[in-house]
Design an enzyme around this catalytic site. Structure first.
Site, PDB file in Angstrom:
ATOM      1  N   ASP A  54       0.875  -1.168   0.000  1.00  0.00           N
ATOM      2  CA  ASP A  54       0.000   0.000   0.000  1.00  0.00           C
ATOM      3  C   ASP A  54       0.918   1.225   0.000  1.00  0.00           C
ATOM      4  OD1 ASP A  54      -1.496   2.189   0.692  1.00  0.00           O
ATOM      5  OD2 ASP A  54      -2.639   1.184   2.272  1.00  0.00           O
ATOM      6  N   CYS A  94      -8.914   6.030  10.177  1.00  0.00           N
ATOM      7  CA  CYS A  94      -9.197   4.769   9.463  1.00  0.00           C
ATOM      8  C   CYS A  94      -8.169   3.704   9.813  1.00  0.00           C
ATOM      9  CB  CYS A  94      -9.242   4.980   7.953  1.00  0.00           C
ATOM     10  SG  CYS A  94     -10.442   6.169   7.432  1.00  0.00           S
TER      11      CYS A  94
HETATM   12  N1  7TS Z   1      -3.802   3.377   2.624  1.00  0.00           N
HETATM   13  C1  7TS Z   1      -3.237   4.317   3.386  1.00  0.00           C
HETATM   14  C2  7TS Z   1      -1.934   4.039   4.070  1.00  0.00           C
HETATM   15  C3  7TS Z   1      -3.866   5.549   3.521  1.00  0.00           C
HETATM   16  O1  7TS Z   1      -3.304   6.486   4.279  1.00  0.00           O
HETATM   17  C4  7TS Z   1      -5.102   5.782   2.866  1.00  0.00           C
HETATM   18  C5  7TS Z   1      -5.873   7.062   3.023  1.00  0.00           C
HETATM   19  C6  7TS Z   1      -5.623   4.777   2.061  1.00  0.00           C
HETATM   20  C7  7TS Z   1      -4.949   3.582   1.973  1.00  0.00           C
HETATM   21  C8  7TS Z   1      -6.884   4.941   1.286  1.00  0.00           C
HETATM   22  O2  7TS Z   1      -6.719   5.851   0.268  1.00  0.00           O
HETATM   23  P1  7TS Z   1      -7.934   6.244  -0.666  1.00  0.00           P
HETATM   24  O3  7TS Z   1      -7.394   7.261  -1.599  1.00  0.00           O
HETATM   25  O4  7TS Z   1      -8.379   5.003  -1.333  1.00  0.00           O
HETATM   26  O5  7TS Z   1      -8.994   6.779   0.248  1.00  0.00           O
HETATM   27  N2  7TS Z   1      -5.591   7.736   4.206  1.00  0.00           N
HETATM   28  C9  7TS Z   1      -6.265   8.775   4.712  1.00  0.00           C
HETATM   29  C10 7TS Z   1      -5.860   9.384   5.883  1.00  0.00           C
HETATM   30  O6  7TS Z   1      -4.894   9.058   6.540  1.00  0.00           O
HETATM   31  N3  7TS Z   1      -6.714  10.376   6.167  1.00  0.00           N
HETATM   32  O7  7TS Z   1      -7.649  10.419   5.212  1.00  0.00           O
HETATM   33  C11 7TS Z   1      -7.380   9.422   4.317  1.00  0.00           C
END
Ligand code: 7TS
Length: 412
Positions: free
Chosen positions: A203, A369
Site C-alpha cells: 500500500d 481509518c
Molecule cells: N492506505 C493508506 C496508508 C492511507 O493512508 C489511505 C488514506 C488509504 C490507503 C486509502 O486511500 P484512498 O485514496 O483510497 O482513500 N488515508 C487517509 C488518511 O490518513 N486520512 O484520510 C485518508
C-alpha cells in the site's frame, strides 16, 4: 526560503487555495495525509481537457477522441516512468488506493486463496488494506494474521520472519503508516517473502507521494496508490501489478472497453492493461494526474523527501519541548515520513483540532481509518499534522505556539 533544492516560496504561488483566509487567518494546511492541495497546473489541465478536447477514449476516430486517448495513455507512460515499472501493461487506472486493493483481493484473491490459507497483514494498516481481506477471508474460510508493532512504532522483526516462514499466501503491507509515519523496510521484507513464495502487495498511498518509489527495486508484486494525495485530482488511483500476475487474473468488473469480442454466451477479454479498466474512464482526472506527476518530477522526489525530512525533524524537536505532549511513531526521521500523530495529556483530539482550526490551521483528529492501530496504541483517537512541499517552518512555529496555548488553557 530555498530548502535543499525546493523553492517553497515559488511553489506556494502555484496553489490558489493557500491564499484563503480561515477565520481571518492565513490557511495553514497540515492535513496532507488525507489529501493534498492542487497546483494551478493540475486545475488548468483538467479545465483544458473539458474546454478543448473533451471526448470519450479508445473508441472514436475523430480528432477530439484521438487527442483525448493520446493524453490519457500518455499519463500511463508517465506513471510507468515515475515508479519505474518494467512494462506499460503493468499500470492500471482505478479510482483510488482502496479500489486497487479491492481489485487484487477480488481478482487475485478469489482465484488463489482457499480454505485454511493465511493472509498476512500488519497492525498498522489503513482500513482499506484490512476490510477487503476480511471479506475474502470470510468468503473462503481463510485466516488473517497481523504482524505486531513495537512501542517505538516499528514492525516486530521476529514476527515478520516467523509469520513469513509459515508460508502465508499473500502479505499486504503499508509502505508508510498514515498514523505513525513509519517507513517499513519493504525491499528487505519483499526479499524474505519471496524466499518463502509469498506474494506481496504494498500500500503506497503514503509513500509514493513523498519519496522516490521504484517497483523494480522493491520487487513488490502489487503497489497501490492515489492521485489525490500527490497533487492530483480525486477519483484516480493506480494499481501496479507484475505482468505475469495480471495476465493470469480474471477481470474485476465487466463492461465496455475491457473486452476484445462479445457474443451472446461468451466473451474474450481485452489485453492488459484495459482488461481491468471497464467502462468510461475518469479521463479528465487522469489527465490532471499527469500534470501532477510533471509537477513532482520538476521538483524531484529526492527533494520532496529532503524537504519533508527537514520539516519533520524541525517539528519533532519543537513539539517534544511541550510537556505532556506525546508523539507516536519513530523519533528518527530516517525511518519516518512527514506525518506526526500526537496527543496532549488527555485533551480530546477533536478539541485540539477545533482550536487549531479557529486559528486557520487544518490538522486531522480521529482514528484515521486505523482502528486496530488505535487499539494497539490504547487510545481512541490522535491528532495528526502532516506536511507537504508547500509547508514551511514558520507554519510549524505558529502551530506549536497554539499547542502551547491549548496546554495552558486546559491546565495540562
Ligand atoms: N492506505 C493508506 C496508508 C492511507 O493512508 C489511505 C488514506 C488509504 C490507503 C486509502 O486511500 P484512498 O485514496 O483510497 O482513500 N488515508 C487517509 C488518511 O490518513 N486520512 O484520510 C485518508
Amino acid at each position: 526560503m530555498k530548502l535543499k533544492g525546493i523553492n517553497v516560496e515559488a511553489i506556494r504561488k502555484d496553489f490558489p487555495i493557500l491564499k484563503r483566509k480561515i477565520n481571518g487567518k492565513s490557511l495553514i494546511y497540515f492535513d496532507n495525509a488525507a489529501t493534498s492541495q492542487k497546483p494551478r497546473q493540475v486545475i488548468n489541465a483538467i479545465s483544458k481537457y473539458y474546454s478543448l478536447y473533451n471526448a470519450n477514449i479508445h473508441r472514436t476516430i475523430h480528432k477530439l477522441g484521438v487527442e483525448a486517448t493520446e493524453a490519457y495513455e500518455n499519463v500511463r507512460d508517465k506513471v510507468v516512468k515515475f515508479i519505474n515499472a518494467k512494462h506499460r501493461e503493468e499500470v492500471l487506472f482505478v479510482r483510488n488506493t482502496t479500489e486497487a486493493i479491492n481489485l487484487v483481493a477480488y481478482s487475485w484473491g478469489r482465484a488463489n486463496i482457499s480454505k485454511g490459507d493465511t493472509i498476512l497483514l500488519t497492525e498498522m494498516e489503513h482500513h482499506s488494506n484490512i476490510i477487503p481481506w476480511q471479506l475474502l477471508a470470510k468468503e473462503k474460510s481463510a485466516n488473517l494474521k497481523y504482524i505486531g508493532i513495537t512501542d517505538d512504532g516499528f514492525l516486530k522483526d521476529d514476527e515478520i520472519k516467523e509469520y513469513l516462514d509459515n508460508h502465508p499466501k499473500i502479505l499486504a503491507i503499508t509502505h508508510v503508516s498514515n498514523v505513525l509515519g513509519t517507513i517499513n523496510p519493504i525491499k528487505e521484507i519483499v526479499r524474505y517473502a519471496h524466499k518463502n513464495g509469498v506474494i506481496v502487495l504494498v500500500d503506497g498511498a503514503q509513500s509514493v507521494p513523498h519519496m522516490p518509489v521504484n517497483v523494480q527495486d522493491l520487487d513488490c508484486d502489487f503497489l497501490a496508490f492515489s492521485s489525490h494525495k500527490m497533487l492530483g485530482p480525486t477519483g484516480v488511483g493506480i494499481l501496479y501489478g507484475k505482468r505475469e500476475l495480471l495476465e493470469n487474473m480474471e477481470p474485476f468488473q465487466g463492461g465496455g472497453d475491457m473486452i476484445k469480442e462479445v457474443h451472446l454466451n461468451y466473451a474474450k477479454w481485452n489485453d492488459l492493461p484495459w482488461k481491468f479498466e471497464a467502462g468510461t474512464a475518469n479521463i479528465a482526472d487522469v489527465i490532471g494526474f499527469g500534470a501532477a506527476i510533471d509537477y513532482l518530477n520538476k521538483i524531484g522526489m529526492e527533494n520532496v523527501r529532503a524537504h519533508e525530512v527537514d520539516l519533520t525533524s524541525y517539528a519533532l524537536n519543537k513539539m517534544s519541548e511541550i510537556e505532556n505532549l506525546k508523539i507516536y511513531g519513530p523519533i528518527d526521521v530516517n525511518y519516518r515520513c512527514g506525518v506526526i500523530s500526537f496527543n496532549i495529556g488527555n485533551i480530546h483530539p477533536h478539541d485540539v483540532a477545533t482550536i487549531l482550526d479557529s486559528e486557520g490551521i487544518a490538522i486531522r483528529s480521529g482514528h484515521h481509518c486505523a482502528q486496530p492501530l488505535m487499539e494497539r496504541l490504547n487510545v481512541p483517537a490522535v491528532n495528526r499534522a502532516s506536511f507537504y512541499i508547500y509547508n514551511t517552518k514558520e507554519e510549524i512555529d505558529i502551530m506549536v505556539n497554539v499547542l502551547k496555548e491549548i496546554k495552558e488553557v486546559f491546565k495540562i
